[in-house]
Write an enzyme that holds these catalytic residues in place. Structure first.
Site, PDB file in Angstrom:
ATOM      1  N   GLU A  58       0.855  -1.196   0.000  1.00 48.91           N
ATOM      2  CA  GLU A  58       0.000   0.000   0.000  1.00 48.91           C
ATOM      3  C   GLU A  58       0.888   1.242   0.000  1.00 48.91           C
ATOM      4  OE1 GLU A  58      -2.898   0.866   3.138  1.00 48.91           O
ATOM      5  OE2 GLU A  58      -3.682   2.506   1.900  1.00 48.91           O
ATOM      6  N   ASP A 110      10.288   7.818   0.027  1.00 44.91           N
ATOM      7  CA  ASP A 110       9.602   8.162  -1.222  1.00 44.91           C
ATOM      8  C   ASP A 110       9.495   6.892  -2.065  1.00 44.91           C
ATOM      9  OD1 ASP A 110       8.991   8.894  -3.848  1.00 44.91           O
ATOM     10  OD2 ASP A 110       9.993  10.829  -3.661  1.00 44.91           O
ATOM     11  N   ASP A 133      -2.696  12.091  -3.296  1.00 46.35           N
ATOM     12  CA  ASP A 133      -2.900  13.547  -3.393  1.00 46.35           C
ATOM     13  C   ASP A 133      -3.293  13.897  -4.825  1.00 46.35           C
ATOM     14  OD1 ASP A 133      -1.663  14.530  -0.664  1.00 46.35           O
ATOM     15  OD2 ASP A 133      -0.290  13.042  -1.477  1.00 46.35           O
ATOM     16  N   LYS A 137      -4.405  21.746  -9.068  1.00 43.69           N
ATOM     17  CA  LYS A 137      -4.047  22.827  -9.993  1.00 43.69           C
ATOM     18  C   LYS A 137      -3.235  22.291 -11.179  1.00 43.69           C
ATOM     19  CE  LYS A 137      -3.895  26.285  -6.378  1.00 43.69           C
ATOM     20  NZ  LYS A 137      -3.038  26.886  -5.365  1.00 43.69           N
ATOM     21  N   PHE A 208      -9.194   9.658   3.846  1.00 41.10           N
ATOM     22  CA  PHE A 208      -9.351  10.669   2.794  1.00 41.10           C
ATOM     23  C   PHE A 208     -10.571  10.398   1.925  1.00 41.10           C
ATOM     24  CE2 PHE A 208      -6.105  13.938   2.678  1.00 41.10           C
ATOM     25  CZ  PHE A 208      -5.293  13.527   3.724  1.00 41.10           C
ATOM     26  N   GLU A 209     -11.002   9.149   1.861  1.00 40.70           N
ATOM     27  CA  GLU A 209     -12.243   8.867   1.143  1.00 40.70           C
ATOM     28  C   GLU A 209     -13.418   9.529   1.869  1.00 40.70           C
ATOM     29  OE1 GLU A 209     -13.276   4.713   0.975  1.00 40.70           O
ATOM     30  OE2 GLU A 209     -14.856   5.079  -0.491  1.00 40.70           O
TER      31      GLU A 209
HETATM   32  C1  LIG Z   1      -4.101  12.136   0.343  1.00 40.89           C
HETATM   33  S1  LIG Z   1      -3.208  11.092   1.409  1.00 40.89           S
HETATM   34  C2  LIG Z   1      -4.189   9.577   1.382  1.00 40.89           C
HETATM   35  C3  LIG Z   1      -3.916   8.721   2.597  1.00 40.89           C
HETATM   36  C4  LIG Z   1      -4.712   7.410   2.665  1.00 40.89           C
HETATM   37  N1  LIG Z   1      -4.400   6.533   1.546  1.00 40.89           N
HETATM   38  C5  LIG Z   1      -6.193   7.673   2.714  1.00 40.89           C
HETATM   39  O1  LIG Z   1      -6.898   7.375   1.729  1.00 40.89           O
HETATM   40  O2  LIG Z   1      -6.660   8.153   3.762  1.00 40.89           O
HETATM   41  C6  LIG Z   1      -1.815  10.641   0.406  1.00 40.89           C
HETATM   42  C7  LIG Z   1      -0.650  10.075   1.208  1.00 40.89           C
HETATM   43  O3  LIG Z   1       0.360   9.639   0.320  1.00 40.89           O
HETATM   44  C8  LIG Z   1       1.631   9.929   0.879  1.00 40.89           C
HETATM   45  N2  LIG Z   1       2.580  10.021  -0.231  1.00 40.89           N
HETATM   46  C9  LIG Z   1       2.522  10.884  -1.277  1.00 40.89           C
HETATM   47  N3  LIG Z   1       3.549  10.686  -2.121  1.00 40.89           N
HETATM   48  C10 LIG Z   1       4.283   9.678  -1.601  1.00 40.89           C
HETATM   49  C11 LIG Z   1       5.485   9.030  -2.013  1.00 40.89           C
HETATM   50  N4  LIG Z   1       6.117   9.403  -3.123  1.00 40.89           N
HETATM   51  N5  LIG Z   1       5.972   8.031  -1.252  1.00 40.89           N
HETATM   52  C12 LIG Z   1       5.329   7.655  -0.112  1.00 40.89           C
HETATM   53  N6  LIG Z   1       4.184   8.232   0.335  1.00 40.89           N
HETATM   54  C13 LIG Z   1       3.671   9.232  -0.400  1.00 40.89           C
HETATM   55  C14 LIG Z   1       1.399  11.257   1.607  1.00 40.89           C
HETATM   56  O4  LIG Z   1       2.354  11.473   2.637  1.00 40.89           O
HETATM   57  C15 LIG Z   1      -0.023  11.094   2.133  1.00 40.89           C
HETATM   58  O5  LIG Z   1      -0.031  10.597   3.455  1.00 40.89           O
END
Ligand SMILES: C[S@@+](CC[C@H](N)C(=O)[O-])C[C@H]1O[C@@H](n2cnc3c(N)ncnc32)[C@H](O)[C@@H]1O
Length: 229
Positions: A58, A110, A133, A137, A208-209
């Site tokens: 995940e 990352d 995310d 924009k 986030f959903e």
């Molecule tokens: C909008 S949140 C969604 C969290 C969760 N999946 C949910 O639906 O509640 C996106 C998450 O992805 C993580 N994220 C974004 N880019 C990433 C990357 N390149 N590597 C690891 N995590 C990442 C962010 O830190 C953030 O916690």
């Protein structure tokens, strides 16, 4: 936990959330058991789990609640959670220990660098990307996680017939992903049907959903299969 990313264009912004006492305690006590540090020479996942089993990764697990649910509901799967946000990692460790799970490991890195430099080819069976995310924009679209470069990385990481389950509450992002998949020679989208439904039904509702549906956003799930060579 050292450097997290070498990328100039990042798909995340490290939010400055403070760690709660419980998260800090969990990191201190349990990171050694459940955390994997990417080190030179790469990661041999078989060294990190108690059982030999398919691996579901995940990406961006947020607070780790959905990850904990899935790991509990699917004990015959080894889960690998990847996240950069430290309070989220701490929260996920609380989930893992409260649920007494042994089939989850976490990496704070990352994911793009992780796959490119540390993961073995064909080491993962399924990739879960829930509500990444959306970068609304236009000038930020280049920061979206799922694009052709990401699919190239996953075409190496996934075993043949491996799956990606993508979900988003931002329809334009989901449409973009669908067209990137259609243009990619190594992947196809599963049509709506029993197999698609069965896979989608395994996704618990995420933080986030809930946020997206409160705002009236429509949720799209895509199930994407890696075509055999
Ligand atoms: C909008 S949140 C969604 C969290 C969760 N999946 C949910 O639906 O509640 C996106 C998450 O992805 C993580 N994220 C974004 N880019 C990433 C990357 N390149 N590597 C690891 N995590 C990442 C962010 O830190 C953030 O916690």
């Amino acid at each position: 936990m050292g450097q997290l990313s070498t990328r100039s264009i990042r798909t995340f912004v490290l939010r400055q959330g403070r760690l709660t006492e419980g998260q800090q305690r969990s990191l201190d006590e349990h990171w050694g058991t459940f955390g994997i540090e990417p080190t030179e020479g790469g990661i041999d996942l078989s060294q990190h789990y108690d059982q030999t089993a398919p691996v579901w990764m995940e990406i961006g697990f947020g607070n780790g609640v959905a990850l904990g649910h899935m790991a509990q509901n699917n004990p015959a799967v080894n889960f690998l959670g990847v996240e950069v946000h430290l309070p989220g990692v701490g929260h996920a460790l609380v989930e893992i220990t409260n649920r007494e799970l042994s089939n989850v490991r976490l990496i704070r890195y990352d994911v793009l660098d992780l796959i490119e430099h540390f993961m073995s080819p064909a080491s993962v069976d399924r990739v879960l990307v829930y509500f990444p995310d959306p970068w609304h924009k236009t000038r930020h679209h280049k920061r979206r996680l799922v694009n052709a470069t990401f699919l190239d990385l996953l075409s190496t990481l996934l075993r043949d017939d491996g799956l990606i389950h993508f979900a988003s509450d931002w329809v334009p992002y989901a449409r973009q992903v669908q067209s990137v998949v259609e243009e990619h020679p190594k992947f196809e989208c599963l049509p709506a049907g029993d197999e698609f439904q069965q896979i989608v039904s395994l996704r618990p509702e995420t933080h986030f959903e809930r946020r997206g549906t409160r705002l009236g956003h429509e949720v799209t799930d895509l199930v994407i299969r890696k075509l055999p060579n």
